[in-house]
Design a protein around this motif. Structure first.
Motif, PDB file in Angstrom:
ATOM      1  N   LYS A   1     -67.866 -23.884  22.943  1.00 10.22           N
ATOM      2  CA  LYS A   1     -67.043 -23.753  24.144  1.00 10.22           C
ATOM      3  C   LYS A   1     -67.953 -23.986  25.339  1.00 10.22           C
ATOM      4  O   LYS A   1     -68.425 -23.048  25.993  1.00 10.22           O
ATOM      5  CB  LYS A   1     -66.392 -22.373  24.192  1.00 10.22           C
ATOM      6  CG  LYS A   1     -65.164 -22.231  23.333  1.00 10.22           C
ATOM      7  CD  LYS A   1     -64.053 -23.156  23.814  1.00 10.22           C
ATOM      8  CE  LYS A   1     -62.822 -23.062  22.929  1.00 10.22           C
ATOM      9  NZ  LYS A   1     -61.785 -24.021  23.376  1.00 10.22           N
ATOM     10  N   ALA A   2     -68.210 -25.261  25.597  1.00 10.72           N
ATOM     11  CA  ALA A   2     -69.137 -25.627  26.664  1.00 10.72           C
ATOM     12  C   ALA A   2     -68.880 -27.075  27.063  1.00 10.72           C
ATOM     13  O   ALA A   2     -68.401 -27.884  26.256  1.00 10.72           O
ATOM     14  CB  ALA A   2     -70.582 -25.461  26.199  1.00 10.72           C
ATOM     15  N   SER A   3     -69.204 -27.412  28.281  1.00  9.87           N
ATOM     16  CA  SER A   3     -69.054 -28.789  28.740  1.00  9.87           C
ATOM     17  C   SER A   3     -70.196 -29.644  28.200  1.00  9.87           C
ATOM     18  O   SER A   3     -71.194 -29.133  27.680  1.00  9.87           O
ATOM     19  CB  SER A   3     -69.061 -28.834  30.270  1.00  9.87           C
ATOM     20  OG  SER A   3     -70.360 -28.482  30.757  1.00  9.87           O
ATOM     21  N   GLU A   4     -70.053 -30.941  28.357  1.00  9.30           N
ATOM     22  CA  GLU A   4     -71.115 -31.850  27.927  1.00  9.30           C
ATOM     23  C   GLU A   4     -72.410 -31.563  28.686  1.00  9.30           C
ATOM     24  O   GLU A   4     -73.495 -31.497  28.082  1.00  9.30           O
ATOM     25  CB  GLU A   4     -70.683 -33.297  28.165  1.00  9.30           C
ATOM     26  CG  GLU A   4     -71.745 -34.322  27.804  1.00  9.30           C
ATOM     27  CD  GLU A   4     -71.382 -35.735  28.225  1.00  9.30           C
ATOM     28  OE1 GLU A   4     -72.127 -36.663  27.872  1.00  9.30           O
ATOM     29  OE2 GLU A   4     -70.361 -35.911  28.932  1.00  9.30           O
TER      30      GLU A   4
ATOM     31  N   GLU B   1     -83.433 -27.122  26.854  1.00  4.61           N
ATOM     32  CA  GLU B   1     -84.183 -25.865  26.983  1.00  4.61           C
ATOM     33  C   GLU B   1     -84.551 -25.261  25.628  1.00  4.61           C
ATOM     34  O   GLU B   1     -85.527 -24.529  25.512  1.00  4.61           O
ATOM     35  CB  GLU B   1     -83.350 -24.855  27.781  1.00  4.61           C
ATOM     36  CG  GLU B   1     -83.127 -25.261  29.227  1.00  4.61           C
ATOM     37  CD  GLU B   1     -82.185 -24.309  29.947  1.00  4.61           C
ATOM     38  OE1 GLU B   1     -81.645 -23.396  29.270  1.00  4.61           O
ATOM     39  OE2 GLU B   1     -81.989 -24.458  31.172  1.00  4.61           O
ATOM     40  N   PHE B   2     -83.774 -25.604  24.605  1.00  2.00           N
ATOM     41  CA  PHE B   2     -83.972 -25.002  23.289  1.00  2.00           C
ATOM     42  C   PHE B   2     -85.047 -25.713  22.477  1.00  2.00           C
ATOM     43  O   PHE B   2     -85.862 -25.089  21.805  1.00  2.00           O
ATOM     44  CB  PHE B   2     -82.648 -25.010  22.516  1.00  2.00           C
ATOM     45  CG  PHE B   2     -82.768 -24.451  21.116  1.00  2.00           C
ATOM     46  CD1 PHE B   2     -82.834 -23.078  20.902  1.00  2.00           C
ATOM     47  CD2 PHE B   2     -82.810 -25.303  20.017  1.00  2.00           C
ATOM     48  CE1 PHE B   2     -82.942 -22.572  19.619  1.00  2.00           C
ATOM     49  CE2 PHE B   2     -82.905 -24.801  18.730  1.00  2.00           C
ATOM     50  CZ  PHE B   2     -82.977 -23.426  18.530  1.00  2.00           C
ATOM     51  N   GLU B   3     -85.064 -27.044  22.523  1.00  2.00           N
ATOM     52  CA  GLU B   3     -86.012 -27.791  21.688  1.00  2.00           C
ATOM     53  C   GLU B   3     -86.407 -29.101  22.351  1.00  2.00           C
ATOM     54  O   GLU B   3     -85.729 -29.592  23.236  1.00  2.00           O
ATOM     55  CB  GLU B   3     -85.413 -28.081  20.314  1.00  2.00           C
ATOM     56  CG  GLU B   3     -84.204 -29.012  20.351  1.00  2.00           C
ATOM     57  CD  GLU B   3     -83.888 -29.624  19.005  1.00  2.00           C
ATOM     58  OE1 GLU B   3     -84.390 -29.139  17.995  1.00  2.00           O
ATOM     59  OE2 GLU B   3     -83.143 -30.607  18.989  1.00  2.00           O
ATOM     60  N   THR B   4     -87.510 -29.641  21.879  1.00  2.00           N
ATOM     61  CA  THR B   4     -87.979 -30.930  22.388  1.00  2.00           C
ATOM     62  C   THR B   4     -88.018 -31.988  21.293  1.00  2.00           C
ATOM     63  O   THR B   4     -88.259 -33.159  21.561  1.00  2.00           O
ATOM     64  CB  THR B   4     -89.404 -30.786  22.965  1.00  2.00           C
ATOM     65  OG1 THR B   4     -90.279 -30.272  21.940  1.00  2.00           O
ATOM     66  CG2 THR B   4     -89.399 -29.846  24.147  1.00  2.00           C
TER      67      THR B   4
ATOM     68  N   ARG C   1     -77.277 -18.967  17.911  1.00  2.00           N
ATOM     69  CA  ARG C   1     -77.630 -17.561  18.052  1.00  2.00           C
ATOM     70  C   ARG C   1     -78.305 -17.288  19.395  1.00  2.00           C
ATOM     71  O   ARG C   1     -78.075 -16.245  20.024  1.00  2.00           O
ATOM     72  CB  ARG C   1     -78.558 -17.154  16.905  1.00  2.00           C
ATOM     73  CG  ARG C   1     -78.923 -15.658  16.881  1.00  2.00           C
ATOM     74  CD  ARG C   1     -79.942 -15.391  15.803  1.00  2.00           C
ATOM     75  NE  ARG C   1     -81.194 -16.090  16.068  1.00  2.00           N
ATOM     76  CZ  ARG C   1     -81.907 -16.726  15.138  1.00  2.00           C
ATOM     77  NH1 ARG C   1     -81.498 -16.759  13.884  1.00  2.00           N
ATOM     78  NH2 ARG C   1     -83.047 -17.325  15.460  1.00  2.00           N
ATOM     79  N   ASP C   2     -79.110 -18.243  19.854  1.00  2.00           N
ATOM     80  CA  ASP C   2     -79.911 -18.016  21.055  1.00  2.00           C
ATOM     81  C   ASP C   2     -79.218 -18.424  22.362  1.00  2.00           C
ATOM     82  O   ASP C   2     -79.714 -18.102  23.444  1.00  2.00           O
ATOM     83  CB  ASP C   2     -81.243 -18.775  20.945  1.00  2.00           C
ATOM     84  CG  ASP C   2     -82.101 -18.243  19.803  1.00  2.00           C
ATOM     85  OD1 ASP C   2     -81.761 -17.170  19.270  1.00  2.00           O
ATOM     86  OD2 ASP C   2     -83.077 -18.922  19.431  1.00  2.00           O
ATOM     87  N   THR C   3     -78.114 -19.158  22.261  1.00  2.00           N
ATOM     88  CA  THR C   3     -77.411 -19.579  23.483  1.00  2.00           C
ATOM     89  C   THR C   3     -76.168 -18.727  23.701  1.00  2.00           C
ATOM     90  O   THR C   3     -75.720 -18.010  22.817  1.00  2.00           O
ATOM     91  CB  THR C   3     -77.008 -21.068  23.406  1.00  2.00           C
ATOM     92  OG1 THR C   3     -76.240 -21.280  22.216  1.00  2.00           O
ATOM     93  CG2 THR C   3     -78.240 -21.957  23.369  1.00  2.00           C
ATOM     94  N   LYS C   4     -75.610 -18.839  24.893  1.00  2.00           N
ATOM     95  CA  LYS C   4     -74.505 -17.966  25.313  1.00  2.00           C
ATOM     96  C   LYS C   4     -73.139 -18.467  24.874  1.00  2.00           C
ATOM     97  O   LYS C   4     -72.134 -17.757  25.026  1.00  2.00           O
ATOM     98  CB  LYS C   4     -74.509 -17.845  26.832  1.00  2.00           C
ATOM     99  CG  LYS C   4     -74.310 -19.199  27.527  1.00  2.00           C
ATOM    100  CD  LYS C   4     -74.356 -19.075  29.044  1.00  2.00           C
ATOM    101  CE  LYS C   4     -74.175 -20.436  29.705  1.00  2.00           C
ATOM    102  NZ  LYS C   4     -74.207 -20.347  31.176  1.00  2.00           N
ATOM    103  N   PHE C   5     -73.073 -19.678  24.336  1.00  2.00           N
ATOM    104  CA  PHE C   5     -71.777 -20.292  24.077  1.00  2.00           C
ATOM    105  C   PHE C   5     -71.075 -19.701  22.850  1.00  2.00           C
ATOM    106  O   PHE C   5     -71.720 -19.373  21.852  1.00  2.00           O
ATOM    107  CB  PHE C   5     -71.939 -21.811  23.867  1.00  2.00           C
ATOM    108  CG  PHE C   5     -72.715 -22.494  24.937  1.00  2.00           C
ATOM    109  CD1 PHE C   5     -72.320 -22.397  26.267  1.00  2.00           C
ATOM    110  CD2 PHE C   5     -73.840 -23.246  24.623  1.00  2.00           C
ATOM    111  CE1 PHE C   5     -73.039 -23.033  27.263  1.00  2.00           C
ATOM    112  CE2 PHE C   5     -74.564 -23.886  25.614  1.00  2.00           C
ATOM    113  CZ  PHE C   5     -74.161 -23.779  26.936  1.00  2.00           C
ATOM    114  N   LYS C   6     -69.750 -19.631  22.921  1.00  2.00           N
ATOM    115  CA  LYS C   6     -68.971 -19.337  21.723  1.00  2.00           C
ATOM    116  C   LYS C   6     -69.046 -20.549  20.808  1.00  2.00           C
ATOM    117  O   LYS C   6     -68.978 -21.690  21.276  1.00  2.00           O
ATOM    118  CB  LYS C   6     -67.512 -19.048  22.088  1.00  2.00           C
ATOM    119  CG  LYS C   6     -67.301 -17.752  22.837  1.00  2.00           C
ATOM    120  CD  LYS C   6     -65.818 -17.514  23.083  1.00  2.00           C
ATOM    121  CE  LYS C   6     -65.575 -16.199  23.807  1.00  2.00           C
ATOM    122  NZ  LYS C   6     -64.134 -15.961  24.057  1.00  2.00           N
TER     123      LYS C   6
END
Length: 399
Positions: A141-144, A153-156, A185-190
């Protein structure tokens, strides 16, 4: 008056319910047999028809590639089912693998050529079985833009990619199971795991592209001729692009499906009614989140069939105005040849019945007229049950 456009939508894997309720339908049975014949032409292994039929009608059992084939057959059967009852489309759109069926409907490729590519894709996916066990697709549940930022921010390493942009607030990611699980698990998105056993549209399955490209080069590919076609791969209306093998192999490239952009394109084309060739309504739900317009009409395959079998004049006016608009000139042309006044309901009704327009539903009437090869933009009236009193047997509609 220009008739507003009707769209046929073909969904991806995971968005269809079984065809069990249609297992006795002759049109569905014939469509499944046609697909089976084409399947046997290119499949190295012999499969009994009854086994093939059972998987199509009930559970999409088998490998990922086989499930994609059975899903295509469901689309084809539903398309033939609704087409035979008078459904009139103007534009088609297939989400992801659904684009192969959209291409068949639009006249871009024959059934056998679609099956050739799908079998090649299935064989390629079988060679990547280990990835089916380690890849995952998840809907966020997030925009592009939000998803892209979170991935940066999570990985490179670039192992997680955007697989589909389904609406302003629905984005699908794809990648290694463990990495995708940690990301969610680490992000805020549903998030919700999709019922697709592989990381489609990612580097994990990109090698399948070569097999599909080789198969597509053996196919006869044309520009859309029956209906206009919008591609979920490009998000735009397509013409000459679909005559290139590279367009079809690109479905297994590392690039996202842009359903959101495709829906915006349909709205720009003047489309007002959307029919999903499935019973779940899941693809319609995504479409409604893309186009927040109460004036638009959304129907599953069953709802579209119910409309075609409408009973009352009010139903015709309110829910089938696209057919109403499509038939006026046809009736005018037919009765003019008989020198019958359009202002004489009694003779008009009698003449139309004599001409063969004796269906008990507007959908069937439309189908009969299209079979005569007549094209038009509006409708004047509708034939009801000829057994009714004469004064009720014709309803004249002012538009």
């Amino acid at each position: 008056m220009t008739r507003e456009k009707v769209v046929g939508l073909f969904g991806p894997l995971g968005m269809q319910e079984s065809l069990h309720d249609l297992q006795e339908d002759e049109i569905v049975e014939t469509a499944i047999k046609a697909c089976y014949v084409s399947y046997q032409m290119f499949c190295g292994e012999t499969e009994e028809f009854q086994n093939f039929r059972s998987k199509v009608l009930n559970d999409l059992d088998g490998s990922l590639g086989e499930q994609l084939i059975y899903m295509f057959v469901r689309h084809y059967a539903l398309f033939k089912w609704l087409e035979s009852s008078g459904l009139c489309l103007d534009v088609v759109l297939g989400h992801s693998n659904g684009e192969f069926m959209a291409a068949v409907a639009a006249g871009v490729m024959e059934l056998s050529d679609a099956m050739r590519q799908l079998v090649a894709r299935s064989e390629g996916l079988k060679q990547l079985k280990q990835f089916a066990e380690t890849g995952r697709m998840v809907s966020l549940k997030a925009s592009e833009a939000e998803t892209k930022q979170a991935i940066r921010e999570f990985e490179t390493e670039g192992t997680i990619v955007i697989a589909a942009i389904n609406s302003p607030e629905d984005t699908v990611i794809s990648g290694p199971d463990e990495t995708v699980t940690r990301f969610c698990r680490d992000t805020k998105f549903k998030s919700k795991k999709l019922d697709v056993p592989a990381a489609m549209h990612s580097a994990m399955v990109a090698s399948v592209k070569d097999r599909v490209d080789e198969a597509a080069k053996k196919c006869i590919l044309r520009s859309p001729s029956r209906f206009r076609m919008v591609s979920s791969l490009t998000g735009t209306e397509v013409t000459e692009e679909v005559t290139m093998a590279s367009h079809w192999s690109a479905h297994d490239d590392v690039r996202p499906i842009n359903f959101l952009k495709a829906m915006y394109c349909l709205k720009d084309l003047g489309c007002w009614k959307f029919v999903e060739f499935g019973f779940s309504g899941k693809l319609l739900g995504l479409g409604q989140r893309c186009l927040c317009d109460e004036a638009l009409v959304w129907q599953t395959a069953k709802e579209a069939m119910d409309t075609l079998r409408c009973v009352t004049p009010s139903d015709v006016v309110l829910t089938d105005r696209e057919i109403l608009f499509s038939l006026m000139d046809e009736i005018i042309a037919a009765v003019s040849a008989e020198s019958v006044s359009l202002a004489d309901p009694k003779n008009l009704n009698k003449t139309l019945i004599n001409l063969g327009f004796d269906s008990t539903s507007l959908g069937h009437l439309a189908h009969k007229m299209r079979r005569k090869g007549i094209q038009c933009s509006m409708i004047l009236g509708r034939i009801l049950d000829p057994s009714l009193p004469k004064k009720e047997s014709l309803v004249v509609v002012d538009i």
